[in-house]
Design a protein around this motif. Structure first.
Motif: not given
Ligand SMILES: CC(C)(COP(=O)(O)OP(=O)(O)OC[C@H]1O[C@@H](n2cnc3c(N)ncnc32)[C@H](O)[C@@H]1OP(=O)(O)O)[C@@H](O)C(=O)NCCC(=O)NCCS
Length: 162
Positions: A58-65, A84-89, A96-103
């Motif tokens: 993810g760090l390499e391809d930009g899907t994790y920052r 993450v990829r996710q169908p539109s609504s 795409r959606r964004s998830w915060i993690m590793n706080m």
């Protein structure tokens, strides 16, 4: 970005993580789970093995920052964002959606606004990159902090299968 800490007179710097920071991110992830009460060492080890390559990719391809806080050149806190990829609504036409993690903040640096600054930085990044919302799963330790920044519970439900 250099942010003066008004409460404790400590200057801290927030910077974006690179692939060279994988070790620090994984340490934060492991300690985050330990502080949340996970004690099963084999489950923690398995989590490290599987999520390490995921986050590296993810760090390499930009899907994790990742964003890290440094004080005097030492990493003392961090947080990340997974895209993450996710169908539109109807409420969000993007795919795409964004998830915060590793706080995680080192115990001796807690209560100084470091995690708050990381979340604020992530929110700015998400706005600049035109995400419609940003989500996270709150630990007990983090819940009040996230609520104070405007995060609200959602209608997500879960059925445990294992
Ligand atoms: C949750 C966690 C990341 C918070 O990190 P932190 O750097 O201490 O967070 P902050 O300092 O920004 O905020 C923590 C508290 O300090 C308060 N605070 C913020 N800025 C402050 C300041 N300048 N002076 C004094 N207190 C301050 C906040 O209001 C917050 O209070 P609350 O707990 O009542 O909400 C940290 O406790 C941690 O690593 N916990 C273990 C892992 C974990 O649970 N991670 C979250 C997973 S979702």
């Amino acid at each position: 970005m250099s942010v003066p800490d008004a409460t404790h007179g400590v200057d801290f710097k927030i910077r974006e993580a690179t692939t060279a920071d994988l070790g620090a991110i994984m340490l934060h992830r492991r300690r985050m789970y330990e502080d949340m009460g996970y004690k099963d060492q084999s489950a923690l080890k398995a989590m490290e093995l599987t999520s390490r390559s995921f986050i590296k990719d993810g760090l390499e391809d930009g899907t994790y920052r990742g964003w890290l806080v440094e004080i005097s050149g030492r990493i003392v806190a961090g947080g990340g964002l997974m895209i993450v990829r996710q169908p539109s609504s109807p409420r969000d036409p993007s795919s795409r959606r964004s998830w915060i993690m590793n706080m995680y903040t080192d115990p001796e640096y807690r209560g100084r606004g470091l995690a708050t600054s990381i979340i604020e930085t992530i929110i700015i990044w998400c706005r600049e990159n035109e995400f419609h919302w940003v989500s996270l799963r709150a630990s007990d330790a983090g819940r009040h902090l996230y609520e104070s920044l405007g995060f609200k519970p959602t209608n997500e439900m879960r059925l445990m299968l294992k």
